[in-house]
Design an enzyme around this catalytic site. Sequence first.
Site, mmCIF file in Angstrom:
data_model
loop_
_atom_site.group_PDB
_atom_site.id
_atom_site.type_symbol
_atom_site.label_atom_id
_atom_site.label_comp_id
_atom_site.label_asym_id
_atom_site.label_seq_id
_atom_site.Cartn_x
_atom_site.Cartn_y
_atom_site.Cartn_z
ATOM 1 N N LYS A 212 95.257 9.231 38.812
ATOM 2 C CA LYS A 212 95.364 10.233 39.741
ATOM 3 C C LYS A 212 94.009 10.651 40.128
ATOM 4 O O LYS A 212 93.032 10.173 39.924
ATOM 5 C CB LYS A 212 95.901 11.712 38.653
ATOM 6 C CG LYS A 212 97.437 11.243 38.355
ATOM 7 C CD LYS A 212 97.805 12.690 37.459
ATOM 8 C CE LYS A 212 99.435 12.253 37.244
ATOM 9 N NZ LYS A 212 99.961 13.272 36.294
ATOM 10 N N ARG A 248 100.415 8.074 28.821
ATOM 11 C CA ARG A 248 101.421 7.513 29.948
ATOM 12 C C ARG A 248 100.406 6.838 30.915
ATOM 13 O O ARG A 248 99.684 7.232 31.580
ATOM 14 C CB ARG A 248 102.072 8.514 30.701
ATOM 15 C CG ARG A 248 103.025 7.908 31.619
ATOM 16 C CD ARG A 248 103.717 9.210 32.117
ATOM 17 N NE ARG A 248 104.647 8.899 33.216
ATOM 18 C CZ ARG A 248 104.557 8.745 34.506
ATOM 19 N NH1 ARG A 248 103.215 8.823 34.864
ATOM 20 N NH2 ARG A 248 105.503 8.421 35.449
#
Length: 266
Positions: A212, A248
């Site tokens: 991200k 994750r």
Amino acid sequence: MKIGQFEIAGKACIMGVLNVTPDSFSDGGFYVDLEAALEQAAELIALGAAVIDVGGESTRPGADFVTEEEEIARIVPVIKAIKEKFDILVSIDTYKTATAKAALEAGADILNDVWAGLYDGQMLTLAAQANVPIILMHNQKDENYQDITQEVCHFLQERAQAALAAGVAKENIWLDPGFGFAKDAQQNLDLLKGLDRVTRLGYPVLFGISRKRVVDYLLGGNTEALERDMGTAALSVYALIKGCQMVRVHNVEANRDLVKVISQLI
């Protein structure tokens, strides 16, 4: 460790990302073909993923909305194929109850909801009726936080209470602080620094920050998504030390040994 009724080796584990979408921010279009998706699932499992998280709609900013029908058409064949071929837990990354129900019928074991049951008001009931683990992620439209960590904790506590009220067993509730969702760079950093406050809420926590923009920010602000895997792995270690129990990630290999080592020390 346990994920609902499922026993997983070790104190922490890896959730491998499998996006069967044309437009996800780092791997869109890579695994839209069933054969390619199945090959990727096999690789994620071989590299050490304990859970495969299947997503049929991108949640990146500005992504196109996908109807339930299209989302179901994308994810059901993949989930069925994975469950037929591998002994692995599968989670469905969706906020739509109809999609989640179809995924469970196809063999999925876990619900992963980026809207924490708020989208259509039926997801928590489904989780209770199916008696499956559900991951409740922080996500809200108002970004005018006074204390980001406190407000994330308050939101997650409220959603956990809503899940309990809907009949979800406490052991089936997981939390996700929602890095990158409705948060700017500084808010993400502040939340990272206060991550232990989230892990002290009384529920296991999923850490999802893979590739991200906050990882890019920490790396200097000039990296492409696929160049952020080592930065992601560094944050995985940080998250486990802060008390998270699952990370994750897109690149399981880059995280595997770190998670294995750190989980023996926490």
